[in-house]
Design a protein around this motif. Sequence first.
Motif, PDB file in Angstrom:
ATOM      1  N   VAL A   1      12.880  -3.233  -1.831  1.00  0.00           N
ATOM      2  CA  VAL A   1      14.068  -2.383  -1.657  1.00  0.00           C
ATOM      3  C   VAL A   1      14.333  -1.617  -2.955  1.00  0.00           C
ATOM      4  O   VAL A   1      14.647  -0.431  -2.940  1.00  0.00           O
ATOM      5  CB  VAL A   1      15.282  -3.221  -1.234  1.00  0.00           C
ATOM      6  CG1 VAL A   1      16.537  -2.378  -1.219  1.00  0.00           C
ATOM      7  CG2 VAL A   1      15.030  -3.862   0.109  1.00  0.00           C
ATOM      8  N   GLU A   2      14.188  -2.278  -4.077  1.00  0.00           N
ATOM      9  CA  GLU A   2      14.418  -1.683  -5.392  1.00  0.00           C
ATOM     10  C   GLU A   2      13.468  -0.519  -5.662  1.00  0.00           C
ATOM     11  O   GLU A   2      13.842   0.458  -6.290  1.00  0.00           O
ATOM     12  CB  GLU A   2      14.217  -2.777  -6.444  1.00  0.00           C
ATOM     13  CG  GLU A   2      14.482  -2.388  -7.852  1.00  0.00           C
ATOM     14  CD  GLU A   2      14.202  -3.564  -8.803  1.00  0.00           C
ATOM     15  OE1 GLU A   2      13.845  -3.271  -9.948  1.00  0.00           O
ATOM     16  OE2 GLU A   2      14.323  -4.738  -8.394  1.00  0.00           O
TER      17      GLU A   2
ATOM     18  N   GLN B   1       4.399   6.908  -8.860  1.00  0.00           N
ATOM     19  CA  GLN B   1       4.546   6.183 -10.120  1.00  0.00           C
ATOM     20  C   GLN B   1       5.829   5.346 -10.168  1.00  0.00           C
ATOM     21  O   GLN B   1       5.837   4.283 -10.769  1.00  0.00           O
ATOM     22  CB  GLN B   1       4.490   7.144 -11.311  1.00  0.00           C
ATOM     23  CG  GLN B   1       3.097   7.672 -11.590  1.00  0.00           C
ATOM     24  CD  GLN B   1       2.065   6.565 -11.783  1.00  0.00           C
ATOM     25  OE1 GLN B   1       2.278   5.613 -12.520  1.00  0.00           O
ATOM     26  NE2 GLN B   1       0.948   6.680 -11.075  1.00  0.00           N
ATOM     27  N   HIS B   2       6.901   5.815  -9.544  1.00  0.00           N
ATOM     28  CA  HIS B   2       8.143   5.035  -9.594  1.00  0.00           C
ATOM     29  C   HIS B   2       7.972   3.649  -8.988  1.00  0.00           C
ATOM     30  O   HIS B   2       8.293   2.651  -9.640  1.00  0.00           O
ATOM     31  CB  HIS B   2       9.306   5.777  -8.938  1.00  0.00           C
ATOM     32  CG  HIS B   2      10.537   4.928  -8.836  1.00  0.00           C
ATOM     33  ND1 HIS B   2      11.270   4.537  -9.939  1.00  0.00           N
ATOM     34  CD2 HIS B   2      11.131   4.340  -7.764  1.00  0.00           C
ATOM     35  CE1 HIS B   2      12.273   3.764  -9.551  1.00  0.00           C
ATOM     36  NE2 HIS B   2      12.213   3.632  -8.234  1.00  0.00           N
ATOM     37  N   PRO B   3       7.456   3.520  -7.757  1.00  0.00           N
ATOM     38  CA  PRO B   3       7.268   2.162  -7.225  1.00  0.00           C
ATOM     39  C   PRO B   3       6.307   1.329  -8.080  1.00  0.00           C
ATOM     40  O   PRO B   3       6.518   0.135  -8.263  1.00  0.00           O
ATOM     41  CB  PRO B   3       6.697   2.404  -5.827  1.00  0.00           C
ATOM     42  CG  PRO B   3       7.168   3.763  -5.459  1.00  0.00           C
ATOM     43  CD  PRO B   3       7.189   4.538  -6.751  1.00  0.00           C
ATOM     44  N   ARG B   4       5.277   1.946  -8.613  1.00  0.00           N
ATOM     45  CA  ARG B   4       4.351   1.213  -9.482  1.00  0.00           C
ATOM     46  C   ARG B   4       5.080   0.731 -10.735  1.00  0.00           C
ATOM     47  O   ARG B   4       4.844  -0.379 -11.202  1.00  0.00           O
ATOM     48  CB  ARG B   4       3.156   2.079  -9.877  1.00  0.00           C
ATOM     49  CG  ARG B   4       2.161   2.271  -8.747  1.00  0.00           C
ATOM     50  CD  ARG B   4       0.966   3.067  -9.199  1.00  0.00           C
ATOM     51  NE  ARG B   4       0.015   3.261  -8.118  1.00  0.00           N
ATOM     52  CZ  ARG B   4      -1.267   3.513  -8.291  1.00  0.00           C
ATOM     53  NH1 ARG B   4      -1.766   3.620  -9.512  1.00  0.00           N
ATOM     54  NH2 ARG B   4      -2.073   3.676  -7.259  1.00  0.00           N
ATOM     55  N   GLN B   5       5.958   1.553 -11.256  1.00  0.00           N
ATOM     56  CA  GLN B   5       6.723   1.151 -12.451  1.00  0.00           C
ATOM     57  C   GLN B   5       7.662  -0.009 -12.132  1.00  0.00           C
ATOM     58  O   GLN B   5       7.831  -0.921 -12.938  1.00  0.00           O
ATOM     59  CB  GLN B   5       7.504   2.335 -13.011  1.00  0.00           C
ATOM     60  CG  GLN B   5       6.622   3.374 -13.647  1.00  0.00           C
ATOM     61  CD  GLN B   5       7.354   4.676 -13.947  1.00  0.00           C
ATOM     62  OE1 GLN B   5       8.472   4.894 -13.492  1.00  0.00           O
ATOM     63  NE2 GLN B   5       6.707   5.550 -14.701  1.00  0.00           N
ATOM     64  N   VAL B   6       8.282   0.036 -10.956  1.00  0.00           N
ATOM     65  CA  VAL B   6       9.160  -1.065 -10.548  1.00  0.00           C
ATOM     66  C   VAL B   6       8.350  -2.348 -10.433  1.00  0.00           C
ATOM     67  O   VAL B   6       8.754  -3.400 -10.936  1.00  0.00           O
ATOM     68  CB  VAL B   6       9.887  -0.745  -9.223  1.00  0.00           C
ATOM     69  CG1 VAL B   6      10.620  -1.963  -8.692  1.00  0.00           C
ATOM     70  CG2 VAL B   6      10.851   0.421  -9.412  1.00  0.00           C
ATOM     71  N   LEU B   7       7.191  -2.270  -9.789  1.00  0.00           N
ATOM     72  CA  LEU B   7       6.331  -3.444  -9.683  1.00  0.00           C
ATOM     73  C   LEU B   7       5.909  -3.927 -11.065  1.00  0.00           C
ATOM     74  O   LEU B   7       5.962  -5.125 -11.362  1.00  0.00           O
ATOM     75  CB  LEU B   7       5.096  -3.121  -8.837  1.00  0.00           C
ATOM     76  CG  LEU B   7       5.333  -2.945  -7.344  1.00  0.00           C
ATOM     77  CD1 LEU B   7       4.148  -2.273  -6.687  1.00  0.00           C
ATOM     78  CD2 LEU B   7       5.632  -4.282  -6.683  1.00  0.00           C
TER      79      LEU B   7
ATOM     80  N   LEU C   1       0.826  -1.205   0.000  1.00  0.00           N
ATOM     81  CA  LEU C   1       0.000   0.000   0.000  1.00  0.00           C
ATOM     82  C   LEU C   1       0.862   1.258   0.000  1.00  0.00           C
ATOM     83  O   LEU C   1       0.583   2.207  -0.732  1.00  0.00           O
ATOM     84  CB  LEU C   1      -0.961   0.000   1.192  1.00  0.00           C
ATOM     85  CG  LEU C   1      -1.904   1.197   1.272  1.00  0.00           C
ATOM     86  CD1 LEU C   1      -2.748   1.338   0.005  1.00  0.00           C
ATOM     87  CD2 LEU C   1      -2.793   1.076   2.503  1.00  0.00           C
ATOM     88  N   SER C   2       1.920   1.265   0.776  1.00  0.00           N
ATOM     89  CA  SER C   2       2.788   2.443   0.804  1.00  0.00           C
ATOM     90  C   SER C   2       3.487   2.652  -0.539  1.00  0.00           C
ATOM     91  O   SER C   2       3.762   3.778  -0.938  1.00  0.00           O
ATOM     92  CB  SER C   2       3.803   2.368   1.945  1.00  0.00           C
ATOM     93  OG  SER C   2       4.797   1.406   1.676  1.00  0.00           O
ATOM     94  N   MET C   3       3.745   1.569  -1.251  1.00  0.00           N
ATOM     95  CA  MET C   3       4.411   1.681  -2.550  1.00  0.00           C
ATOM     96  C   MET C   3       3.479   2.215  -3.638  1.00  0.00           C
ATOM     97  O   MET C   3       3.927   2.919  -4.537  1.00  0.00           O
ATOM     98  CB  MET C   3       4.945   0.313  -2.987  1.00  0.00           C
ATOM     99  CG  MET C   3       6.125  -0.161  -2.179  1.00  0.00           C
ATOM    100  SD  MET C   3       6.613  -1.842  -2.611  1.00  0.00           S
ATOM    101  CE  MET C   3       7.246  -1.592  -4.270  1.00  0.00           C
ATOM    102  N   ILE C   4       2.203   1.876  -3.573  1.00  0.00           N
ATOM    103  CA  ILE C   4       1.291   2.247  -4.661  1.00  0.00           C
ATOM    104  C   ILE C   4       0.338   3.366  -4.285  1.00  0.00           C
ATOM    105  O   ILE C   4      -0.552   3.711  -5.066  1.00  0.00           O
ATOM    106  CB  ILE C   4       0.496   1.026  -5.168  1.00  0.00           C
ATOM    107  CG1 ILE C   4      -0.414   0.454  -4.081  1.00  0.00           C
ATOM    108  CG2 ILE C   4       1.446  -0.037  -5.716  1.00  0.00           C
ATOM    109  CD1 ILE C   4      -1.349  -0.654  -4.565  1.00  0.00           C
TER     110      ILE C   4
END
Length: 128
Positions: A125-126, A101-107, A90-93
Amino acid sequence: MHYNWDLIERLLLEVQKSADEHFAPRLYAQELAAHSDQTGHPVSDVDALKAQATRYEAQLLEAGFIAPRPEIEGGNGENFVLTPRGLQLLSMIDSSLPGEQHPRQVLESHGLAALTPEVFDTITVEAL
């Protein structure tokens, strides 16, 4: 294929506030579709979105992002709590945070494997 991160975010947010209530992923999908329509991004197939929400509920539970809510916390056998892994997702998205958007793009770069426990735990971590 990719994930509908807005729908997953909505489901996780609803998990947080589902004490004493039944978790209703199809209803949340319908509400998300209505909101999308209001903001000029209509959903072409609301029934498909509802079905997707039901699949996401099962996947989030199986992968350990959510867990049955204990009765002492308002659990009724049909609602959930976020696990530490779910809180991390949840914190990432979280779309309310700048730069989500960056964490969503990594996912997204990990495709459908992104929400398997072994892959998710290595990419958190990435994404940060």
